[in-house]
Scaffold this motif. Sequence first.
Motif, PDB file in Angstrom:
ATOM      1  N   ASN B  54      38.836  35.128  48.196  1.00  0.00           N
ATOM      2  CA  ASN B  54      38.922  36.354  47.495  1.00  0.00           C
ATOM      3  C   ASN B  54      38.116  37.507  47.374  1.00  0.00           C
ATOM      4  N   TYR B  55      36.782  37.246  47.746  1.00  0.00           N
ATOM      5  CA  TYR B  55      35.819  38.063  47.881  1.00  0.00           C
ATOM      6  C   TYR B  55      35.873  38.915  49.112  1.00  0.00           C
ATOM      7  N   VAL B  56      36.062  37.960  50.279  1.00  0.00           N
ATOM      8  CA  VAL B  56      36.292  38.643  51.628  1.00  0.00           C
ATOM      9  C   VAL B  56      37.455  39.568  51.657  1.00  0.00           C
ATOM     10  N   GLN B  57      38.639  39.156  50.999  1.00  0.00           N
ATOM     11  CA  GLN B  57      39.637  40.170  50.803  1.00  0.00           C
ATOM     12  C   GLN B  57      39.434  41.333  50.099  1.00  0.00           C
ATOM     13  N   ASP B  58      38.610  41.330  48.895  1.00  0.00           N
ATOM     14  CA  ASP B  58      38.649  42.491  48.233  1.00  0.00           C
ATOM     15  C   ASP B  58      37.711  43.821  49.198  1.00  0.00           C
ATOM     16  N   PHE B  59      36.795  43.065  50.036  1.00  0.00           N
ATOM     17  CA  PHE B  59      36.107  43.929  50.885  1.00  0.00           C
ATOM     18  C   PHE B  59      37.012  44.605  51.826  1.00  0.00           C
ATOM     19  N   SER B  60      37.890  43.818  52.480  1.00  0.00           N
ATOM     20  CA  SER B  60      38.817  44.517  53.331  1.00  0.00           C
ATOM     21  C   SER B  60      39.813  45.342  52.769  1.00  0.00           C
ATOM     22  N   ASN B  61      40.061  45.276  51.369  1.00  0.00           N
ATOM     23  CA  ASN B  61      40.759  46.221  50.645  1.00  0.00           C
ATOM     24  C   ASN B  61      39.901  47.481  50.314  1.00  0.00           C
ATOM     25  N   PHE B 229      43.265  48.101  41.727  1.00  0.00           N
ATOM     26  CA  PHE B 229      43.623  46.820  42.168  1.00  0.00           C
ATOM     27  C   PHE B 229      44.259  46.169  41.115  1.00  0.00           C
ATOM     28  N   ARG B 230      44.233  46.639  39.877  1.00  0.00           N
ATOM     29  CA  ARG B 230      45.018  46.187  38.891  1.00  0.00           C
ATOM     30  C   ARG B 230      46.635  46.169  38.759  1.00  0.00           C
ATOM     31  N   THR B 231      46.913  47.396  39.369  1.00  0.00           N
ATOM     32  CA  THR B 231      48.122  47.636  39.593  1.00  0.00           C
ATOM     33  C   THR B 231      48.661  47.209  40.981  1.00  0.00           C
ATOM     34  N   GLN B 232      47.835  47.585  41.993  1.00  0.00           N
ATOM     35  CA  GLN B 232      48.313  46.991  43.305  1.00  0.00           C
ATOM     36  C   GLN B 232      48.474  45.568  43.510  1.00  0.00           C
ATOM     37  N   TYR B 233      47.166  44.635  43.105  1.00  0.00           N
ATOM     38  CA  TYR B 233      47.383  43.272  43.125  1.00  0.00           C
ATOM     39  C   TYR B 233      48.310  42.791  42.280  1.00  0.00           C
ATOM     40  N   GLY B 234      48.644  43.229  41.050  1.00  0.00           N
ATOM     41  CA  GLY B 234      49.397  42.506  40.091  1.00  0.00           C
ATOM     42  C   GLY B 234      49.369  41.170  39.997  1.00  0.00           C
ATOM     43  N   ILE B 235      49.870  40.148  40.536  1.00  0.00           N
ATOM     44  CA  ILE B 235      49.685  38.832  40.157  1.00  0.00           C
ATOM     45  C   ILE B 235      48.719  38.101  40.987  1.00  0.00           C
ATOM     46  N   ASN B 236      47.923  38.882  41.954  1.00  0.00           N
ATOM     47  CA  ASN B 236      46.971  38.204  42.435  1.00  0.00           C
ATOM     48  C   ASN B 236      45.653  38.248  41.674  1.00  0.00           C
TER      49      ASN B 236
END
Lengths: 309, 272
Positions: B54-61, B229-236
Amino acid sequence: MVSLTASVTGKRQTQRPAGRTIGRPGLAWALPATIFFALFAVVPLVLVAVLSFTTWSGLGSPEYAGFDTWVRVFQDPVMIKSLWLSVLLTVLGVVVQTPLSILLGVWAAGPQRNRAVLSAVFFVPLLLSATAVSVLWRALLDPNFGVPSQARWLFGDGNLFGTQTAAIGVLVFVSTWQFTPFHALIYQGATRAIPQVLYQAAQIDGAGTVRQFFHITLPQLRNSIITSMILMIVGGLTTFDTVLILTQGGPGTDTTISAYYMYDKAFKGFDFGAGAAVALMLVVVATVISLIVVRVSGYDKMAGTKEGL
Amino acid sequence: MRRRPNYLAGLGALLWLALVGLPLYVMLGATVQTRAEYSANGPLAFPRSFTLDNYVQDFSNGFGQYFLNTVVVTVSVVAIVLLLVPPLAFTIVRNRGRGTSGVFRLFLLGLAIPAQAVIVPMFYVISKAGLYDNLIGIILPTAAFCLPVCTLILTGTMRDITSDLFEAMAMDGASVRRTFFQLVLPLSGSGLSTIVVFSALQAWNGFLFPLVLTQSEETKVITLGLYNFRTQYGINIPGLLAAVVLSTIPVLLVYLFARRALVQGLMGVGGK
């Protein structure tokens, strides 16, 4: 010539003690900060009043519109509703947070070791930004993946953002969660400053813990209670991030408080004149309420809590 | 003085501890689970796996970019505050003229101005100045709004310097500048660290100015990233909460190393 000047300055120094004149900064030292502050805080405050008499869509230049903007703003029922909602949320916040933070602060002011450790944890919500707190609670209270979906016996259908009552409940809860530790911190400091003599005298008179709390602690905290309440009122009236992230003013316009309404009008609806009018109203309301609280409580006279000592 | 332990108060304190601790526990637990596991077991379950994806994914986003921007804004705001406030506080404490008391009153008045009140004209000013969607356009107003509280804190510290010391400096014939650098600044250490912590926290957590004054991905700060992220990730939700944790780590580090200054700083924050 040289000796003359020397004698003149020498004379001056004997007339005025050296420490009062030498080494004192001129006003120039304060100018950079003052100009900077005026440019980015005071000028906009004046501009907001000017802009409230214009129509401006964000592009081009604002056009003078006289009182039209104000009339338009006041004809919008959402605007009136938003003012009531702001006041309601602020009052609820003060009513819930004040007793909680006084109790927590007085408790944390005690000398025991475990209190120091526990109050270190109490601080954590303060470190998170309002954005982080709102995102966290939005995720935890998510209707499909959050806690309510697991505890339907408590939360019914689990959608805490679907009705006005529930949404307001969430907003009050989240701001309580975030700001109670801060106000507890104010009370903790103030409680520690209460002279121990008072408690010793009360104990000799046989007063119990509860009576000591109501007859010594609370009256001694009076000034802190006023400070904390003013901060809560101004903070409550200007709450914005929490609403934007948790409810987007919804359901419908049921949690559209004034600060959010202002943002919505100006930056979503591109009606910057109306936004400015609402902003100006917010400042006036917040200032007036603070002044009333200060006047009614006698805080402005800084009445000491040390009377009778 | 002996007191009976107050069990009711202790119970209340423990309840509050749970109210603060549980959400934090759930947050940390969620971030080390995969998205599927979190959805299946719910937020209250104890995490059975451990992953940092999850942390890695945040950095790639884009989190790295947001982080960098926030550091730039924070360092600049602190620098401006440190440059402007000490001379101002020095003048307020040592110059007894009418002009100075007017200046002090202006800053006291400034304590009551909420950022929302000026955000519309600020947008106007910043756009006209050509600073829209530029980090400088966030830095300047954020720093300006730190000034009143910082001034109040630092004048408090500087008032504690006894006038004997100033007189001794004056006897030595020290100039204003020397008095400032050799007497006032070294003796204002605690106040200076408080205003550094306070303004850094304000800049790090600032939301409204970035929201309204920037637009593109290159100028996004962390708080805006979270909002996005809150709107983008939605259910993640695990990915979203990992971003919340990441945004708080630097503040937690400051808390560990400068607890006293931070607490003093927070007492001056004023609710918002």
